[in-house]
Design a protein around this motif. Sequence first.
Motif, PDB file in Angstrom:
ATOM      1  N   PRO A   1       4.450  -5.895   3.057  1.00  0.00           N
ATOM      2  CA  PRO A   1       3.204  -5.931   2.276  1.00  0.00           C
ATOM      3  C   PRO A   1       3.112  -4.744   1.322  1.00  0.00           C
ATOM      4  O   PRO A   1       3.435  -3.613   1.687  1.00  0.00           O
ATOM      5  CB  PRO A   1       2.115  -5.868   3.359  1.00  0.00           C
ATOM      6  CG  PRO A   1       2.774  -6.360   4.603  1.00  0.00           C
ATOM      7  CD  PRO A   1       4.209  -5.915   4.505  1.00  0.00           C
ATOM      8  N   VAL A   2       2.687  -5.030   0.098  1.00  0.00           N
ATOM      9  CA  VAL A   2       2.596  -3.976  -0.918  1.00  0.00           C
ATOM     10  C   VAL A   2       1.605  -2.903  -0.484  1.00  0.00           C
ATOM     11  O   VAL A   2       1.829  -1.703  -0.699  1.00  0.00           O
ATOM     12  CB  VAL A   2       2.184  -4.586  -2.270  1.00  0.00           C
ATOM     13  CG1 VAL A   2       1.936  -3.491  -3.303  1.00  0.00           C
ATOM     14  CG2 VAL A   2       3.256  -5.541  -2.771  1.00  0.00           C
ATOM     15  N   LEU A   3       0.508  -3.320   0.137  1.00  0.00           N
ATOM     16  CA  LEU A   3      -0.502  -2.353   0.574  1.00  0.00           C
ATOM     17  C   LEU A   3       0.066  -1.392   1.613  1.00  0.00           C
ATOM     18  O   LEU A   3      -0.263  -0.197   1.613  1.00  0.00           O
ATOM     19  CB  LEU A   3      -1.708  -3.095   1.142  1.00  0.00           C
ATOM     20  CG  LEU A   3      -3.017  -2.300   1.241  1.00  0.00           C
ATOM     21  CD1 LEU A   3      -3.433  -1.812  -0.136  1.00  0.00           C
ATOM     22  CD2 LEU A   3      -4.115  -3.153   1.854  1.00  0.00           C
ATOM     23  N   SER A   4       0.950  -1.878   2.476  1.00  0.00           N
ATOM     24  CA  SER A   4       1.575  -1.001   3.471  1.00  0.00           C
ATOM     25  C   SER A   4       2.529  -0.020   2.815  1.00  0.00           C
ATOM     26  O   SER A   4       2.584   1.161   3.204  1.00  0.00           O
ATOM     27  CB  SER A   4       2.322  -1.846   4.515  1.00  0.00           C
ATOM     28  OG  SER A   4       1.440  -2.708   5.200  1.00  0.00           O
ATOM     29  N   LEU A   5       3.281  -0.481   1.816  1.00  0.00           N
ATOM     30  CA  LEU A   5       4.182   0.422   1.092  1.00  0.00           C
ATOM     31  C   LEU A   5       3.407   1.528   0.388  1.00  0.00           C
ATOM     32  O   LEU A   5       3.773   2.698   0.438  1.00  0.00           O
ATOM     33  CB  LEU A   5       5.008  -0.372   0.075  1.00  0.00           C
ATOM     34  CG  LEU A   5       6.117  -1.273   0.626  1.00  0.00           C
ATOM     35  CD1 LEU A   5       6.723  -2.108  -0.496  1.00  0.00           C
ATOM     36  CD2 LEU A   5       7.192  -0.445   1.307  1.00  0.00           C
ATOM     37  N   ILE A   6       2.320   1.132  -0.268  1.00  0.00           N
ATOM     38  CA  ILE A   6       1.508   2.125  -0.974  1.00  0.00           C
ATOM     39  C   ILE A   6       0.863   3.096   0.005  1.00  0.00           C
ATOM     40  O   ILE A   6       0.814   4.305  -0.240  1.00  0.00           O
ATOM     41  CB  ILE A   6       0.444   1.413  -1.836  1.00  0.00           C
ATOM     42  CG1 ILE A   6       1.116   0.633  -2.963  1.00  0.00           C
ATOM     43  CG2 ILE A   6      -0.552   2.419  -2.407  1.00  0.00           C
ATOM     44  CD1 ILE A   6       0.156  -0.175  -3.810  1.00  0.00           C
ATOM     45  N   ALA A   7       0.380   2.576   1.133  1.00  0.00           N
ATOM     46  CA  ALA A   7      -0.262   3.440   2.131  1.00  0.00           C
ATOM     47  C   ALA A   7       0.717   4.445   2.725  1.00  0.00           C
ATOM     48  O   ALA A   7       0.316   5.546   3.127  1.00  0.00           O
ATOM     49  CB  ALA A   7      -0.877   2.584   3.233  1.00  0.00           C
ATOM     50  N   SER A   8       1.995   4.095   2.790  1.00  0.00           N
ATOM     51  CA  SER A   8       2.988   5.021   3.342  1.00  0.00           C
ATOM     52  C   SER A   8       3.430   6.070   2.338  1.00  0.00           C
ATOM     53  O   SER A   8       3.853   7.160   2.722  1.00  0.00           O
ATOM     54  CB  SER A   8       4.210   4.238   3.836  1.00  0.00           C
ATOM     55  OG  SER A   8       4.867   3.587   2.762  1.00  0.00           O
TER      56      SER A   8
ATOM     57  N   TYR B   1       7.922  -7.038  -8.996  1.00  0.00           N
ATOM     58  CA  TYR B   1       6.686  -7.141  -9.749  1.00  0.00           C
ATOM     59  C   TYR B   1       5.449  -6.897  -8.900  1.00  0.00           C
ATOM     60  O   TYR B   1       4.473  -6.301  -9.360  1.00  0.00           O
ATOM     61  CB  TYR B   1       6.584  -8.518 -10.407  1.00  0.00           C
ATOM     62  CG  TYR B   1       7.655  -8.786 -11.435  1.00  0.00           C
ATOM     63  CD1 TYR B   1       8.314  -7.743 -12.077  1.00  0.00           C
ATOM     64  CD2 TYR B   1       8.009 -10.086 -11.782  1.00  0.00           C
ATOM     65  CE1 TYR B   1       9.293  -7.979 -13.009  1.00  0.00           C
ATOM     66  CE2 TYR B   1       8.992 -10.340 -12.731  1.00  0.00           C
ATOM     67  CZ  TYR B   1       9.634  -9.284 -13.342  1.00  0.00           C
ATOM     68  OH  TYR B   1      10.600  -9.526 -14.270  1.00  0.00           O
ATOM     69  N   ALA B   2       5.464  -7.367  -7.676  1.00  0.00           N
ATOM     70  CA  ALA B   2       4.283  -7.212  -6.824  1.00  0.00           C
ATOM     71  C   ALA B   2       3.970  -5.744  -6.578  1.00  0.00           C
ATOM     72  O   ALA B   2       2.804  -5.338  -6.593  1.00  0.00           O
ATOM     73  CB  ALA B   2       4.511  -7.945  -5.502  1.00  0.00           C
ATOM     74  N   VAL B   3       5.002  -4.937  -6.365  1.00  0.00           N
ATOM     75  CA  VAL B   3       4.794  -3.505  -6.136  1.00  0.00           C
ATOM     76  C   VAL B   3       4.289  -2.823  -7.410  1.00  0.00           C
ATOM     77  O   VAL B   3       3.381  -1.983  -7.360  1.00  0.00           O
ATOM     78  CB  VAL B   3       6.092  -2.848  -5.644  1.00  0.00           C
ATOM     79  CG1 VAL B   3       5.915  -1.343  -5.508  1.00  0.00           C
ATOM     80  CG2 VAL B   3       6.511  -3.441  -4.299  1.00  0.00           C
ATOM     81  N   VAL B   4       4.864  -3.181  -8.561  1.00  0.00           N
ATOM     82  CA  VAL B   4       4.427  -2.588  -9.826  1.00  0.00           C
ATOM     83  C   VAL B   4       2.958  -2.890 -10.077  1.00  0.00           C
ATOM     84  O   VAL B   4       2.168  -2.001 -10.428  1.00  0.00           O
ATOM     85  CB  VAL B   4       5.289  -3.116 -10.990  1.00  0.00           C
ATOM     86  CG1 VAL B   4       4.755  -2.600 -12.328  1.00  0.00           C
ATOM     87  CG2 VAL B   4       6.739  -2.687 -10.822  1.00  0.00           C
ATOM     88  N   GLN B   5       2.561  -4.122  -9.878  1.00  0.00           N
ATOM     89  CA  GLN B   5       1.163  -4.501 -10.088  1.00  0.00           C
ATOM     90  C   GLN B   5       0.241  -3.773  -9.107  1.00  0.00           C
ATOM     91  O   GLN B   5      -0.830  -3.293  -9.494  1.00  0.00           O
ATOM     92  CB  GLN B   5       1.005  -6.015  -9.917  1.00  0.00           C
ATOM     93  CG  GLN B   5       1.698  -6.823 -10.994  1.00  0.00           C
ATOM     94  CD  GLN B   5       1.766  -8.300 -10.653  1.00  0.00           C
ATOM     95  OE1 GLN B   5       1.482  -8.698  -9.531  1.00  0.00           O
ATOM     96  NE2 GLN B   5       2.145  -9.100 -11.625  1.00  0.00           N
ATOM     97  N   GLY B   6       0.664  -3.681  -7.853  1.00  0.00           N
ATOM     98  CA  GLY B   6      -0.157  -2.990  -6.863  1.00  0.00           C
ATOM     99  C   GLY B   6      -0.341  -1.523  -7.178  1.00  0.00           C
ATOM    100  O   GLY B   6      -1.445  -0.981  -7.046  1.00  0.00           O
ATOM    101  N   VAL B   7       0.735  -0.864  -7.614  1.00  0.00           N
ATOM    102  CA  VAL B   7       0.650   0.555  -7.959  1.00  0.00           C
ATOM    103  C   VAL B   7      -0.283   0.764  -9.152  1.00  0.00           C
ATOM    104  O   VAL B   7      -1.108   1.693  -9.163  1.00  0.00           O
ATOM    105  CB  VAL B   7       2.057   1.114  -8.250  1.00  0.00           C
ATOM    106  CG1 VAL B   7       1.959   2.500  -8.874  1.00  0.00           C
ATOM    107  CG2 VAL B   7       2.881   1.177  -6.978  1.00  0.00           C
ATOM    108  N   VAL B   8      -0.177  -0.097 -10.160  1.00  0.00           N
ATOM    109  CA  VAL B   8      -1.038   0.035 -11.336  1.00  0.00           C
ATOM    110  C   VAL B   8      -2.512  -0.123 -10.952  1.00  0.00           C
ATOM    111  O   VAL B   8      -3.378   0.632 -11.422  1.00  0.00           O
ATOM    112  CB  VAL B   8      -0.635  -0.999 -12.400  1.00  0.00           C
ATOM    113  CG1 VAL B   8      -1.657  -1.020 -13.539  1.00  0.00           C
ATOM    114  CG2 VAL B   8       0.740  -0.675 -12.955  1.00  0.00           C
ATOM    115  N   ILE B   9      -2.802  -1.087 -10.084  1.00  0.00           N
ATOM    116  CA  ILE B   9      -4.187  -1.295  -9.660  1.00  0.00           C
ATOM    117  C   ILE B   9      -4.714  -0.077  -8.900  1.00  0.00           C
ATOM    118  O   ILE B   9      -5.838   0.385  -9.128  1.00  0.00           O
ATOM    119  CB  ILE B   9      -4.284  -2.556  -8.783  1.00  0.00           C
ATOM    120  CG1 ILE B   9      -4.016  -3.802  -9.616  1.00  0.00           C
ATOM    121  CG2 ILE B   9      -5.654  -2.655  -8.137  1.00  0.00           C
ATOM    122  CD1 ILE B   9      -4.972  -3.983 -10.762  1.00  0.00           C
ATOM    123  N   VAL B  10      -3.908   0.463  -7.997  1.00  0.00           N
ATOM    124  CA  VAL B  10      -4.341   1.617  -7.210  1.00  0.00           C
ATOM    125  C   VAL B  10      -4.582   2.824  -8.120  1.00  0.00           C
ATOM    126  O   VAL B  10      -5.576   3.554  -7.965  1.00  0.00           O
ATOM    127  CB  VAL B  10      -3.300   1.946  -6.127  1.00  0.00           C
ATOM    128  CG1 VAL B  10      -3.616   3.270  -5.452  1.00  0.00           C
ATOM    129  CG2 VAL B  10      -3.266   0.836  -5.074  1.00  0.00           C
TER     130      VAL B  10
END
Length: 314
Positions: free
Chosen positions: A86-93, A279-288
């Motif tokens: 999950p992208v949220l888990s990657l970002i949280a770590s 792409y999913a990670v890039v989009q998630g990082v931009v949103i955060v």
Amino acid sequence: MLEIICKRLVLAIPTLLLVTVMAFCLQKLLPGDPVLAMAGEERDPQVIQALRAKYHLDDPIPVQYYRWLASAARGDLGTSLRNQEPVLSLIASKLPVTLELSVLSLLIAMIIGISTGILAAVRKGSWLDHVANVLSLTGISIPHFWLGMLMILLFAVKLRWLPASGYVSPAVDLVQNLRTLLMPSLVLGSGLGAILMRHTRAAMLGVLRADYIRTAKAKGLLPLRIVLKHALRNALVPIITLCTLLFGEILGGAVLAEQVFTIPGFGKLIVDAVFNRDYAVVQGVVIVVAVGFILLNLMADVLNIAINPRMRRA
């Protein structure tokens, strides 16, 4: 105060929507196809078709955007196409590492920038003012990656005082954690401190020419009291706004420092995601990052109102 916060949050909604549209559309322009990379060397057409159907990549772009935005609104930023996490888990770590680096860098920048800016304004035209301006111009001009390599060569290779790269969690060893983050924090903080120094100097010079400062001097107040209590408090409004923007800049732009010092943070995550076409990670990082900037601007407004109550009428 609550009314102002609500107004700021309402105004942030169209900004955030515009950011999501740009992030989703621009990542579609990136070269390469992540499905082909996931399909392996054989690139079986049936496998490619199954992968596109699984990740809904065969839908029209507006449908893909709506599905992604609806999931993001529920707190689901999708799944990484590369490692199936999950992208949220990657970002949280990764985000706590970059947050720690950003906080240390901003503290160094504030110590350097605000103190030298106040001294340069109080001693305008003196040798101290000229030295501070030369140092600030130097700090702005030196590239971060070059300064980082020089610091590694001096403090890690020659003197062996600090580790050249890597990261240790504060939960494992707090001292080693600070040793690994000291050099990258100095690299980022020195450049931002130079920017903060110039703005602090300009803000203090404008306040020191005000009539109430001359009145305070005529009353015989101590110079230190005049500078710190009367002048600095009124000059803090633009300084606080700049500090919040600089913190957001560090949070979203610590890519070079994390690459040079091999820090597994937020910046390295997005670089790897771009190279791997995740792409999913890039989009998630931009949103955060976008949400972070909005919250930082809101925090700056609240702090400015707390310091200067007249802004409540703005």
